[in-house]
Design a protein around this motif. Structure first.
Motif, PDB file in Angstrom:
ATOM      1  N   LEU A  77       4.721 -37.510   6.123  1.00  0.00           N
ATOM      2  CA  LEU A  77       4.257 -36.185   6.524  1.00  0.00           C
ATOM      3  C   LEU A  77       5.320 -35.432   7.325  1.00  0.00           C
ATOM      4  CD1 LEU A  77       0.567 -37.046   7.486  1.00  0.00           C
ATOM      5  CD2 LEU A  77       1.346 -35.722   5.502  1.00  0.00           C
ATOM      6  N   VAL A  78       6.034 -36.132   8.196  1.00  0.00           N
ATOM      7  CA  VAL A  78       7.100 -35.477   8.974  1.00  0.00           C
ATOM      8  C   VAL A  78       8.244 -35.051   8.061  1.00  0.00           C
ATOM      9  CG1 VAL A  78       8.868 -35.855  10.741  1.00  0.00           C
ATOM     10  CG2 VAL A  78       6.516 -36.611  11.145  1.00  0.00           C
ATOM     11  N   ASN A  79       8.641 -35.904   7.137  1.00  0.00           N
ATOM     12  CA  ASN A  79       9.735 -35.560   6.225  1.00  0.00           C
ATOM     13  C   ASN A  79       9.364 -34.397   5.310  1.00  0.00           C
ATOM     14  OD1 ASN A  79      11.402 -37.508   7.279  1.00  0.00           O
ATOM     15  ND2 ASN A  79      10.961 -39.033   5.700  1.00  0.00           N
ATOM     16  N   ASP A  80       8.102 -34.353   4.881  1.00  0.00           N
ATOM     17  CA  ASP A  80       7.654 -33.224   4.062  1.00  0.00           C
ATOM     18  C   ASP A  80       7.765 -31.920   4.841  1.00  0.00           C
ATOM     19  OD1 ASP A  80       5.941 -32.044   1.718  1.00  0.00           O
ATOM     20  OD2 ASP A  80       4.835 -31.504   3.546  1.00  0.00           O
ATOM     21  N   ALA A  81       7.340 -31.962   6.124  1.00  0.00           N
ATOM     22  CA  ALA A  81       7.428 -30.762   6.948  1.00  0.00           C
ATOM     23  C   ALA A  81       8.885 -30.342   7.152  1.00  0.00           C
ATOM     24  CB  ALA A  81       6.744 -31.009   8.292  1.00  0.00           C
ATOM     25  N   LYS A  82       9.761 -31.299   7.419  1.00  0.00           N
ATOM     26  CA  LYS A  82      11.182 -30.972   7.618  1.00  0.00           C
ATOM     27  C   LYS A  82      11.794 -30.380   6.348  1.00  0.00           C
ATOM     28  CE  LYS A  82      12.513 -35.038   9.251  1.00  0.00           C
ATOM     29  NZ  LYS A  82      13.372 -36.089   9.882  1.00  0.00           N
ATOM     30  N   SER A  83      11.421 -30.927   5.213  1.00  0.00           N
ATOM     31  CA  SER A  83      11.994 -30.433   3.950  1.00  0.00           C
ATOM     32  C   SER A  83      11.548 -29.016   3.632  1.00  0.00           C
ATOM     33  CB  SER A  83      11.606 -31.364   2.792  1.00  0.00           C
ATOM     34  OG  SER A  83      10.222 -31.263   2.488  1.00  0.00           O
ATOM     35  N   LYS A  84      10.419 -28.589   4.239  1.00  0.00           N
ATOM     36  CA  LYS A  84       9.890 -27.251   3.982  1.00  0.00           C
ATOM     37  C   LYS A  84      10.177 -26.288   5.124  1.00  0.00           C
ATOM     38  CE  LYS A  84       6.279 -29.096   0.966  1.00  0.00           C
ATOM     39  NZ  LYS A  84       4.830 -29.425   0.823  1.00  0.00           N
ATOM     40  N   GLY A  85      11.077 -26.682   6.028  1.00  0.00           N
ATOM     41  CA  GLY A  85      11.565 -25.764   7.044  1.00  0.00           C
ATOM     42  C   GLY A  85      11.104 -25.974   8.457  1.00  0.00           C
ATOM     43  N   ALA A  86      10.317 -27.000   8.737  1.00  0.00           N
ATOM     44  CA  ALA A  86       9.887 -27.251  10.115  1.00  0.00           C
ATOM     45  C   ALA A  86      11.077 -27.632  10.989  1.00  0.00           C
ATOM     46  CB  ALA A  86       8.841 -28.356  10.152  1.00  0.00           C
ATOM     47  N   THR A  87      11.010 -27.246  12.254  1.00  0.00           N
ATOM     48  CA  THR A  87      12.057 -27.575  13.213  1.00  0.00           C
ATOM     49  C   THR A  87      11.606 -28.751  14.082  1.00  0.00           C
ATOM     50  OG1 THR A  87      12.834 -25.280  13.303  1.00  0.00           O
ATOM     51  CG2 THR A  87      13.441 -26.722  15.135  1.00  0.00           C
ATOM     52  N   VAL A  88      12.460 -29.754  14.200  1.00  0.00           N
ATOM     53  CA  VAL A  88      12.155 -30.910  15.037  1.00  0.00           C
ATOM     54  C   VAL A  88      12.689 -30.633  16.436  1.00  0.00           C
ATOM     55  CG1 VAL A  88      12.493 -33.377  15.386  1.00  0.00           C
ATOM     56  CG2 VAL A  88      12.278 -32.470  13.056  1.00  0.00           C
ATOM     57  N   ILE A  89      11.782 -30.436  17.390  1.00  0.00           N
ATOM     58  CA  ILE A  89      12.183 -30.195  18.776  1.00  0.00           C
ATOM     59  C   ILE A  89      12.593 -31.505  19.445  1.00  0.00           C
ATOM     60  CG2 ILE A  89      11.457 -29.289  21.009  1.00  0.00           C
ATOM     61  CD1 ILE A  89      11.787 -27.174  18.823  1.00  0.00           C
ATOM     62  N   CYS A  90      11.873 -32.572  19.138  1.00  0.00           N
ATOM     63  CA  CYS A  90      12.258 -33.898  19.611  1.00  0.00           C
ATOM     64  C   CYS A  90      11.623 -34.942  18.703  1.00  0.00           C
ATOM     65  CB  CYS A  90      11.851 -34.129  21.064  1.00  0.00           C
ATOM     66  SG  CYS A  90      10.094 -34.006  21.386  1.00  0.00           S
ATOM     67  N   GLY A  91      12.210 -36.128  18.674  1.00  0.00           N
ATOM     68  CA  GLY A  91      11.696 -37.201  17.823  1.00  0.00           C
ATOM     69  C   GLY A  91      12.005 -36.947  16.361  1.00  0.00           C
ATOM     70  N   THR A 102       6.994 -37.081  18.620  1.00  0.00           N
ATOM     71  CA  THR A 102       7.613 -35.995  17.855  1.00  0.00           C
ATOM     72  C   THR A 102       6.921 -34.664  18.109  1.00  0.00           C
ATOM     73  OG1 THR A 102       8.316 -37.520  16.110  1.00  0.00           O
ATOM     74  CG2 THR A 102       8.113 -35.197  15.507  1.00  0.00           C
ATOM     75  N   LEU A 103       7.736 -33.615  18.204  1.00  0.00           N
ATOM     76  CA  LEU A 103       7.230 -32.248  18.362  1.00  0.00           C
ATOM     77  C   LEU A 103       7.865 -31.388  17.284  1.00  0.00           C
ATOM     78  CD1 LEU A 103       5.454 -30.576  20.356  1.00  0.00           C
ATOM     79  CD2 LEU A 103       7.567 -29.923  21.495  1.00  0.00           C
ATOM     80  N   LEU A 104       7.017 -30.733  16.470  1.00  0.00           N
ATOM     81  CA  LEU A 104       7.485 -29.893  15.365  1.00  0.00           C
ATOM     82  C   LEU A 104       7.047 -28.455  15.584  1.00  0.00           C
ATOM     83  CD1 LEU A 104       6.453 -32.124  12.297  1.00  0.00           C
ATOM     84  CD2 LEU A 104       8.694 -32.044  13.411  1.00  0.00           C
ATOM     85  N   THR A 105       7.930 -27.522  15.284  1.00  0.00           N
ATOM     86  CA  THR A 105       7.581 -26.099  15.258  1.00  0.00           C
ATOM     87  C   THR A 105       7.915 -25.548  13.867  1.00  0.00           C
ATOM     88  OG1 THR A 105       9.768 -25.418  16.079  1.00  0.00           O
ATOM     89  CG2 THR A 105       8.052 -25.845  17.721  1.00  0.00           C
ATOM     90  N   GLY A 106       7.579 -24.279  13.668  1.00  0.00           N
ATOM     91  CA  GLY A 106       7.837 -23.663  12.369  1.00  0.00           C
ATOM     92  C   GLY A 106       6.924 -24.194  11.281  1.00  0.00           C
ATOM     93  N   ILE A 107       5.712 -24.569  11.642  1.00  0.00           N
ATOM     94  CA  ILE A 107       4.753 -25.129  10.688  1.00  0.00           C
ATOM     95  C   ILE A 107       4.198 -24.020   9.800  1.00  0.00           C
ATOM     96  CG2 ILE A 107       2.597 -26.424  10.448  1.00  0.00           C
ATOM     97  CD1 ILE A 107       4.880 -28.040  11.654  1.00  0.00           C
ATOM     98  N   THR A 108       4.184 -24.251   8.495  1.00  0.00           N
ATOM     99  CA  THR A 108       3.666 -23.276   7.546  1.00  0.00           C
ATOM    100  C   THR A 108       2.547 -23.887   6.704  1.00  0.00           C
ATOM    101  OG1 THR A 108       5.411 -23.898   5.978  1.00  0.00           O
ATOM    102  CG2 THR A 108       5.844 -22.014   7.429  1.00  0.00           C
ATOM    103  N   GLU A 109       1.794 -23.021   6.009  1.00  0.00           N
ATOM    104  CA  GLU A 109       0.609 -23.449   5.275  1.00  0.00           C
ATOM    105  C   GLU A 109       0.913 -24.435   4.158  1.00  0.00           C
ATOM    106  OE1 GLU A 109      -2.618 -22.924   5.618  1.00  0.00           O
ATOM    107  OE2 GLU A 109      -2.365 -21.771   7.464  1.00  0.00           O
ATOM    108  N   ASP A 110       2.129 -24.430   3.629  1.00  0.00           N
ATOM    109  CA  ASP A 110       2.437 -25.315   2.502  1.00  0.00           C
ATOM    110  C   ASP A 110       2.824 -26.723   2.941  1.00  0.00           C
ATOM    111  OD1 ASP A 110       4.804 -24.414   3.676  1.00  0.00           O
ATOM    112  OD2 ASP A 110       5.947 -24.576   1.821  1.00  0.00           O
ATOM    113  N   MET A 111       2.813 -26.992   4.239  1.00  0.00           N
ATOM    114  CA  MET A 111       3.187 -28.310   4.742  1.00  0.00           C
ATOM    115  C   MET A 111       1.963 -29.214   4.811  1.00  0.00           C
ATOM    116  SD  MET A 111       5.806 -27.207   7.797  1.00  0.00           S
ATOM    117  CE  MET A 111       7.226 -26.161   7.459  1.00  0.00           C
TER     118      MET A 111
END
Length: 530
Positions: A388-402, A417-426
């Motif tokens: 799930l984290v890798n899918d989010a990163k591949s679709k543009g999420a930013t990893v703030i930590c972790g 882990t803290l993620l920002t830039g979450i979009t509906e397709d993630m």
């Protein structure tokens, strides 16, 4: 937390409960605040002597006897910290479990006819024995589950609290009379136990969920067959051993352990056997939907809890609430907060403070008092979080930590882990991650936050922070979830109901409502001469 000092942690914990002394801390409060107890020793949590005879059992308990099953097959139990083998447990199947159901069915008549006072006394004795064995039980739970030791001991106290509560509730099952619309008839309403309860306990809270289900069942006069979780079978059987020592009669409480390959067959037996009157299950939504037989059923299923931070929020409360709502048991809780919706006016500061917290958490040996994040339960859980984290990163999420495995700590550890830039397709926005990952999403208006928080087929828990009392009432009423945390994330206790809206379950556990799942209503109409 690595930087925790015992004195500061204890002060924070006590002040959060408005306690003036440790003696005033309730079992539920201690459990719900256990992440703040990273520096407390076992002496702080309990001082009783461990019983000389170990509570760890490899057999199952059927009709008052410890049995190995027909095939006498074994399966291995692993320590998620390092993958070492803790021991081997006998692997029972559906046919073995049928013997347990038959025993519970035969025991139902005598048990249901006992007075409420008699059942109450036995439950209280069981509760007392658990309290006497918190150190051993806590270590056993931590070893097979991986949660930090303070959390493990806290869960044992939480588990005991349900038996304390339901030992009293056993004596509060009241009937009533209702007036008929004619003069020569009277009605009496009775509440009676439904019969044999098939209970399926989850691995993430194997002690707390066992007593939260078994406590009201036994109090109501039902008999029980428990299927223990495959990953954490030792702690449920240890609790049943204490029930046996408390004097629970043979056949009233039975437990079977099994490997994953036999789990479905046992679940199907519970669903199909006419001698089982009700089924109580805690687990995933996907598995819970498989129940098709017409019988009583109680389902506590998965969640996807939002946590909303409004501009007026007290950030210190947000940070302490995040520690419990997200990182307890490494995020492996059905009420774990996942999607953090933060209003734009406080967004930057809130992200900064939550990031500091996330970075400060120490991963390590769960038996180490300074550890706040332990391992995930198994490789499947780790792979899901990573996917799930890798899918989010591949679709543009930013990893703030972790954002990745912590292989330097152990094979089953994932970095907080803290993620920002979450979009509906993630996928991570819509699927329960069950790991130490926070999604941060910025919003503008109250209406937007409520709409996005409710935009899910699940509705177990929702949390929000606001200092505006009018907003608190509006949001509390608008959120579609069975559990609402307003300026607090400790939403579970023995005294209060636990359960969800929508696809997150059916029925309630805990409190006086938990008894209703194991009682049925009988209306007796009586004709009289006037």
């Amino acid at each position: 937390m690595a930087s925790c000092k015992p004195s500061s942690v204890v002060r924070l914990f006590l002040s959060s409960l408005n306690c003036v002394s440790r003696q005033r801390i309730t079992h539920s409060a201690l459990y719900n605040s256990s992440p703040l107890l990273c520096a407390l020793s076992s002496k702080d949590l309990h001082t009783s002597t461990i019983m000389s005879l170990s509570l760890r059992r490899s057999e199952s308990y059927i009709n008052g006897e410890w049995v190995k099953g027909r095939a006498e097959k074994l399966f291995q139990v692993f320590n998620p910290k390092n993958g070492s083998i803790i021991g081997e447990v006998y692997d029972l199947d559906a046919e073995d479990t049928k013997a347990a159901v038959d025993a519970a069915y035969e025991a139902f008549g005598p048990w249901s006819k006992k007075t409420a006072k008699e059942r109450s006394a036995l439950l209280y004795k069981w509760y007392s024995l658990i309290l006497e064995n918190i150190p051993e039980l806590g270590e056993m739970l931590t070893e097979e589950n991986g949660k930090p030791l303070a959390e493990g001991k806290g869960e044992i106290m939480y588990a005991a609290s349900f038996l304390d509560w339901y030992s009293a509730e056993a004596r509060r099952v009241y009937g009533e009379t209702i007036e008929f619309p004619v003069t020569n008839r009277r009605s009496i309403i009775r509440k009676e136990p439904v019969g044999v309860a098939g209970i399926i306990v989850p691995w993430n809270f194997p002690a707390g969920m066992l007593t939260r289900k078994v406590g009201p069942a036994l109090a109501a006069g039902c008999t029980v067959v428990v299927k223990s979780p495959e990953d954490t079978p030792y702690i449920p059987t240890a609790l049943v051993e204490l029930a046996n020592r408390a004097g629970i009669p043979r056949g009233v409480l039975n437990i079977v352990s099994c490997s994953r390959s036999n789990a479905a067959g046992i679940g199907q037996l519970f669903s199909s056997d006419p001698k089982v009157s009700t089924v109580s299950f805690t687990g995933s939504c996907e598995v819970g939907k498989c129940a098709v037989e017409v019988k009583r059923i109680s389902l506590e299923l998965g969640g996807l809890a939002p946590l909303i931070v409004f501009d007026s929020a007290d950030l210190s409360k947000v940070v302490s609430g995040t520690l419990f709502a997200k990182f307890r048991n490494c995020g492996q809780a059905c009420i774990s907060a996942q999607n953090f919706f933060i209003q734009e006016g406080i967004y930057d500061k809130a992200v900064e403070e939550i990031t500091k917290l996330t970075k400060s958490l120490k991963m390590g040996d769960p038996m180490d008092s300074t550890t706040s994040i332990g391992p995930l339960i198994n490789s499947r859980g780790l792979e899901k979080v990573e996917r799930l984290v890798n899918d989010a990163k591949s679709k543009g999420a930013t990893v703030i930590c972790g954002g990745s495995r912590a292989t330097d700590v152990g094979e089953l550890y994932f970095q907080p882990t803290l993620l920002t830039g979450i979009t509906e397709d993630m996928d991570i926005l819509h699927q329960e991650v069950f790991g130490p990952v926070i999604n941060v999403i910025k919003f503008k208006t109250e209406e937007e936050a409520i709409r996005r928080a409710n935009d899910s087929e699940r509705g177990l828990a929702s949390y929000f922070y606001s200092s505006d009392i009018s907003q608190c009432y509006r949001v509390m009423e608008a959120l579609q979830a069975g559990l609402i945390g307003c300026n607090d994330t400790t939403v579970s206790s023995a005294e209060t109901p636990f359960g969800g809206y929508k696809q997150s379950g059916i029925g309630r556990e805990g409190g006086k409502y938990g008894m209703d799942e194991f009682l049925q209503i009988k209306m007796c109409a009586i004709g009289i001469d006037i």
